[in-house]
Design a protein around this motif. Structure first.
Motif, short mmCIF file in Angstrom:
data_model
loop_
_atom_site.label_atom_id
_atom_site.label_comp_id
_atom_site.label_asym_id
_atom_site.label_seq_id
_atom_site.Cartn_x
_atom_site.Cartn_y
_atom_site.Cartn_z
N ALA A 103 39.29 5.47 19.74
CA ALA A 103 40.49 5.22 18.92
C ALA A 103 40.16 4.68 17.53
CB ALA A 103 41.41 4.23 19.64
N PHE A 104 39.01 3.98 17.36
CA PHE A 104 38.65 3.43 16.06
C PHE A 104 37.59 4.27 15.34
CE2 PHE A 104 39.67 -1.28 17.22
CZ PHE A 104 41.03 -0.98 17.22
N SER A 105 37.23 5.42 15.88
CA SER A 105 36.09 6.17 15.35
C SER A 105 36.48 7.45 14.63
CB SER A 105 35.12 6.51 16.50
OG SER A 105 34.62 5.33 17.10
N GLN A 106 37.75 7.55 14.22
CA GLN A 106 38.24 8.76 13.57
C GLN A 106 38.19 8.62 12.04
OE1 GLN A 106 38.71 11.20 15.78
NE2 GLN A 106 38.14 9.54 17.18
N PRO A 107 37.96 9.72 11.33
CA PRO A 107 38.00 9.66 9.86
C PRO A 107 39.44 9.58 9.36
CG PRO A 107 37.62 11.92 10.58
CD PRO A 107 37.60 11.06 11.81
N SER A 108 39.63 9.00 8.19
CA SER A 108 40.94 8.95 7.56
C SER A 108 41.55 10.35 7.55
CB SER A 108 40.83 8.43 6.13
OG SER A 108 40.31 7.11 6.12
N ALA A 109 42.84 10.44 7.82
CA ALA A 109 43.49 11.74 7.98
C ALA A 109 43.55 12.53 6.68
CB ALA A 109 44.90 11.55 8.53
N PHE B 213 31.65 12.00 6.06
CA PHE B 213 31.92 10.99 7.08
C PHE B 213 30.98 11.17 8.29
CE2 PHE B 213 34.17 9.61 10.91
CZ PHE B 213 34.66 8.36 10.55
N LYS B 214 30.80 12.42 8.71
CA LYS B 214 29.96 12.68 9.87
C LYS B 214 28.50 12.35 9.60
CE LYS B 214 33.06 16.10 11.90
NZ LYS B 214 33.31 17.53 12.18
N VAL B 215 28.03 12.65 8.38
CA VAL B 215 26.64 12.29 8.05
C VAL B 215 26.50 10.77 8.02
CG1 VAL B 215 24.82 12.46 6.33
CG2 VAL B 215 26.29 14.42 6.77
N GLY B 216 27.48 10.09 7.43
CA GLY B 216 27.46 8.63 7.44
C GLY B 216 27.50 8.07 8.84
N VAL C 268 26.74 5.54 4.43
CA VAL C 268 27.24 4.56 5.39
C VAL C 268 28.46 3.84 4.82
CG1 VAL C 268 26.69 2.40 6.60
CG2 VAL C 268 25.03 4.26 6.55
N THR C 269 28.45 3.55 3.52
CA THR C 269 29.60 2.93 2.88
C THR C 269 30.83 3.83 2.97
OG1 THR C 269 28.17 1.71 1.35
CG2 THR C 269 30.48 1.97 0.72
N PHE C 270 30.63 5.13 2.72
CA PHE C 270 31.75 6.08 2.83
C PHE C 270 32.29 6.11 4.25
CE2 PHE C 270 33.66 10.23 3.50
CZ PHE C 270 34.45 10.39 2.36
N ASP D 95 12.71 6.07 -2.28
CA ASP D 95 12.70 5.26 -3.50
C ASP D 95 12.13 3.87 -3.28
OD1 ASP D 95 13.92 7.39 -4.87
OD2 ASP D 95 15.93 6.65 -4.38
N GLY D 96 11.21 3.76 -2.34
CA GLY D 96 10.57 2.47 -2.08
C GLY D 96 11.34 1.58 -1.14
N PHE D 97 12.41 2.08 -0.54
CA PHE D 97 13.21 1.29 0.41
C PHE D 97 13.14 1.94 1.79
CE2 PHE D 97 15.43 1.07 -3.75
CZ PHE D 97 15.16 -0.26 -4.05
N GLU D 98 13.73 1.26 2.78
CA GLU D 98 13.82 1.84 4.11
C GLU D 98 15.10 2.66 4.29
OE1 GLU D 98 11.03 -1.54 6.28
OE2 GLU D 98 13.16 -1.94 5.94
N ILE D 99 16.13 2.33 3.50
CA ILE D 99 17.27 3.23 3.32
C ILE D 99 17.61 3.22 1.84
CG2 ILE D 99 19.02 1.46 3.83
CD1 ILE D 99 20.67 3.74 5.15
N ASP D 100 17.75 4.38 1.26
CA ASP D 100 17.90 4.46 -0.20
C ASP D 100 19.38 4.49 -0.60
OD1 ASP D 100 18.73 7.02 0.49
OD2 ASP D 100 16.92 8.01 -0.23
N ASP D 101 19.62 4.67 -1.89
CA ASP D 101 20.98 4.68 -2.41
C ASP D 101 21.86 5.70 -1.72
OD1 ASP D 101 21.87 2.81 -4.39
OD2 ASP D 101 20.36 3.59 -5.76
N GLN D 102 21.32 6.90 -1.53
CA GLN D 102 22.11 7.95 -0.91
C GLN D 102 22.52 7.57 0.51
OE1 GLN D 102 20.09 11.70 -0.25
NE2 GLN D 102 22.02 12.85 -0.27
N GLY D 103 21.57 7.06 1.27
CA GLY D 103 21.88 6.65 2.64
C GLY D 103 22.88 5.51 2.68
#
Length: 463
Positions: free
Chosen positions: A32-38, A48-51, A313-315, A301-309
């Protein structure tokens, strides 16, 4: 549209869609809480699915053949975001002494001078990380390192008699740390329990105009109603300035991206552009932890998760949808809503807002939403006090929790646990823990007849 109603004979226009056009159908299962905004469209759903894939990713210890997933810890609460935010809902408490606190932990800090960049913020409370243990105490560590500690919880029963003779037994928690792996705690250490909250509607909360939140503040209680909500003002690493705090149980974080990055670092030990230390929560005194193999590499980019990743996740977090109301027109729900208003609950749990116009976030732009929160700090009294400040929030203050989706808590998370530390096992227990500015509303509920109390709970379960 945002004025409080005085008509409880029918549902208000659009009330059944608490997230506006982003609202999704209420499912009757744990998704119930795992759906993308309509309203995010086909391309938005792909993002959303990649995130979601990154949110569900299980991180592993470095070095590993799966370089895109290594860098866990060395100290951590869980191996992935979904492990804590169970089905994007609330976490669960440790079930007995042998159950690790995967979605529960203790924040820790000590008093300190206010940082220079925050001295302009009135009433900001200085604090620093605990020297040996950092800012929180996870109970997992990678192979070869001791975990920081194990959390033990015990409870004392507190009976509360309601009008009509019904007795509700509250449980008052006490916390103990055992197996301290890195020496004693600082004598001035302040500990605060945290159970992971639900994730829905975060993008809409972020989109509420700051001026609308600030307009609800009444720090000196000039209107004499006993409610003196205060905004938390915190430093944004992302924007390099003081901003309104919105997220976290004490509104200690200004944006979803900041919150996501802090969780990657503090909870999983994953470095990122906002929190670049590859050792995450390790302190200078934990030299073996700092010197351990990490997963930062040039491909990220020298991190374990970069800007794109981090952006993906933010999206994902920004677009976890709020389910539609159930039974908004039901007679018992409407009666419970009237009880909610009459008891004064809306003094803090502000029913509705209209979000900002946002050209770059159409799913959150100009929506009438019903989160039932004012996003402000309120003194909740000694019963809920953690006695640990955060930003402007004192040891008795908490951000008003959004109530949308609260009736689906057990369906999603598998249990009924409420409040910042999960002590409440029912909505009525959660209400009865309210004190401080909410004492009058709590006492009004205690004095209700049982049919009125039942209607109030029915209303909350419909949200």
């Amino acid at each position: 549209m945002t004025a409080p109603t005085d008509d409880f004979t029918q549902a208000e226009p659009f009330e059944e869609r608490p997230a506006g056009a982003a609202t999704v159908r209420a499912r009757n299962n744990a998704d119930a809480f795992s759906q993308p905004s309509a309203n995010i469209g086909f391309e938005g759903e792909l993002e959303f699915k990649v995130g979601n894939g990154l949110f569900r990713k299980i991180w592993v210890t470095a070095p590993a053949s799966t370089e895109a997933s290594d860098g866990l810890g060395p100290l951590y609460n869980a191996r992935g975001c979904q492990n804590c935010h169970i089905k994007d809902g609330r976490g669960h408490l440790p079930d007995g002494p042998d159950d690790n606190a995967v979605s529960f932990f203790l924040r820790v800090s000590i008093p300190a001078e206010t940082a220079l960049k925050l001295q302009e913020v009135e009433d900001f409370i200085g604090a620093a990380e605990e020297p040996n243990y950092g800012g929180q105490i996870p109970d997992f560590a990678t192979s070869g390192l001791p975990a920081e500690a194990q959390v033990q919880i015990s409870y004392e029963d507190v009976p509360v008699e309601l009008e009509g003779g019904e007795v509700v037994t509250l449980r008052k928690p006490a916390y103990d740390l055992t197996d301290l792996g890195y020496g004693p705690l600082h004598p001035d250490a302040m500990l605060s329990p945290r159970l992971t909250p639900q994730m829905i509607g975060l993008g809409l909360l972020e989109a509420i105009p700051a001026q609308d939140i600030l307009a609800l503040a009444d720090e000196a209680d000039e209107n004499g109603d006993g409610i003196s909500g205060r905004p938390n003002l915190v430093w944004s690493i992302e924007h390099d300035k003081v901003m309104l705090g919105r997220f976290g149980l004490k509104a200690g974080t200004p944006t979803i991206r900041h919150q996501s990055a802090a969780a990657f670092s503090g909870d999983i030990g994953i470095s990122n552009p906002l929190f670049p230390n590859p050792w995450g929560e390790c302190t200078e005194g934990q030299s073996a932890c700092v010197d351990a193999e990490h997963g930062d590499d040039t491909s990220h980019d020298g991190f374990e998760i970069d800007d794109q990743g981090l952006d993906l996740v933010t999206f994902y977090a920004r677009n976890l949808a709020v389910p539609a109301r159930r039974g908004a027109d039901d007679a018992d729900v409407l009666h419970g809503k009237e009880v909610f208003y009459d008891a004064g609950c809306t003094s803090c749990h502000t029913p509705k807002f209209v979000t900002n116009r946002l050209n770059d976030q159409p799913a959150q732009s100009f929506q009438l939403i019903w989160p039932y929160t004012d996003m402000l700090l309120h003194d909740m009294g000694p019963g809920l006090a953690d006695n640990r400040p955060e930003g402007r929030a004192t040891g008795t203050e908490w951000r008003t929790a959004p109530l949308w989706g609260i009736g689906l808590t057990k369906l999603v998370s598998g249990n009924d646990t409420y409040l910042h530390d999960g002590r409440a096992r029912s909505l009525m227990e959660a209400i009865l823990w309210h004190g401080g500015e909410a004492q009058a509303a709590r006492d009004a509920v205690v004095g209700l007849s049982k049919p009125d109390r039942d209607a109030l709970v029915t209303f909350l379960e419909s949200l």
